[in-house]
Design an enzyme around this catalytic site. Structure first.
Site, PDB file in Angstrom:
ATOM      1  CG  HIS A 182     -74.743   6.669 -12.929  1.00  0.00           C
ATOM      2  ND1 HIS A 182     -74.571   5.711 -11.688  1.00  0.00           N
ATOM      3  CD2 HIS A 182     -74.863   6.926 -11.191  1.00  0.00           C
ATOM      4  CE1 HIS A 182     -74.850   5.410 -10.484  1.00  0.00           C
ATOM      5  NE2 HIS A 182     -74.706   7.140  -9.903  1.00  0.00           N
ATOM      6  CB  CYS A 216     -71.754   9.708  -9.227  1.00  0.00           C
ATOM      7  SG  CYS A 216     -73.110   9.247  -8.582  1.00  0.00           S
TER       8      CYS A 216
END
Length: 340
Positions: A241, A129
């Site tokens: 994130h 990710c």
């Protein structure tokens, strides 16, 4: 015409997000099949305004499935990915198991869709990710000025560690307010009101495997000559994130040029005003498809240096969305065709 699509790990965070995105993007599917472990068999999961009944993975026959989206961890991918591929399904795997396999393309469609032309095993790997969102931002800059070196610090949400990790952040936060004892279970230290500079296992050189992944995956997908060093940090955020990225280029590039390139780049959305709140934070990216870029500025300590701030929904671009974009790219390139 349409495709039979199986989602393996349909009860998890990423699996549920895959179902949401398949519906939102109106993927041309004639059938969506939700699959999970036997303990989840018979449970219901949402697909748009419908409910799908979970089928058990250990007895499922992948014959006739066109696309199998795996979101259930490396062990499951190792055992069942080849079975699905051998049955004729195109496997798009979200785990780390196949990422470094030289015969398996590792793909972010905005970065290296041409690697899909090299499929050998009917298996395609989805990157980590943190790497995925970083490379969406780096690709247009690399094309323009050739990246020499990258220093990245990540601020990764707990959803990247699964449902139990999200529950732990919630329970620890509550415990602090009611003065209950705190016992870390999914993390090595308290995560509520704290940050932990440790994601995945430690390696012999002192880096963690998460940090190694960012280096290795960048080399495989973008350019093996890029020097990259990473520090990966878990932060008390549920979803989203963020990354602080320092980039040194071989060629001259100004912040104005970089901003213009990123504004036009696929998958990127520049939100960069030099005023209070003129940037994106993880809380604002949740549920969005874009990779957001803010704080674009020159690094005056090196020649041809830039700093950028990159934020994305890790359950989407970092996982589920990227997998479905891979499937869409297979269709767009004519690699995968629906039966008449």
């Amino acid at each position: 015409m349409g495709f039979r699509v199986a989602v393996v790990g349909a009860t998890g965070n990423v699996g549920r997000e895959m179902l949401n995105i398949l519906n939102e993007r109106e993927f041309p599917a004639t059938e969506i099949i939700a699959i999970a472990s036997r303990k989840s068999m018979g449970q219901k999961v949402d697909y748009g305004n419908k409910e799908l009944t979970i089928q058990a993975l250990d007895t499922f026959d992948f014959t006739g499935v066109d696309i199998a989206l795996f979101a259930a961890g490396s062990g499951v991918s190792k055992e069942y990915g080849p079975k699905a591929a051998d049955a004729g399904a195109m496997v798009i795997d979200n785990s780390s198991f196949y990422r470094m396999d030289p015969d398996v393309p590792l793909v972010v469609p905005e970065v290296n869709p041409h690697h899909l032309l090299k499929i050998k095993k009917n298996i395609i790997a989805n990157p980590n990710c943190s790497t995925a969102q970083m490379l969406v931002a780096l690709k247009p800059l690399h094309d323009a000025a050739v990246i020499k070196r990258v220093v990245v610090s990540t601020y990764q949400s707990v959803s990247g560690a699964g449902n139990a990790a999200m529950d732990e952040l919630f329970s620890q936060t509550r415990a602090i307010f009611v003065n209950d004892p705190i016992k870390p279970e999914n993390f090595t230290k308290q995560i509520a009101f704290n940050v932990i500079p440790h994601i995945d296992v430690f390696m012999d050189d002192g880096y963690t495997k998460e940090e190694w992944k960012m280096v290795a995956e960048t080399h495989k997908m973008l350019d093996p000559d890029i020097k990259l060093t990473a520090t990966c940090v878990r932060v008390p955020v549920f979803v989203g994130h963020a990354e602080s990225i320092n980039i040194e280029f071989k060629k001259e590039i100004t912040e104005k040029q970089a901003r213009a390139l990123l504004r036009e780049a696929p998958g990127c959305l520049v939100i960069d005003k030099r005023e209070d709140g003129g940037y994106i934070t993880p809380q604002e990216c949740v549920g969005d498809f874009a990779t957001f870029i803010s704080r674009i500025r020159e690094d005056k300590t090196v020649k041809n240096g830039l700093n950028i701030w990159v934020v994305s929904d890790n359950l989407r671009k970092g996982a589920a969305l990227n997998a479905i974009q891979i499937a869409e790219s297979l269709l767009n390139q004519g690699i995968l065709k629906a039966a008449a």
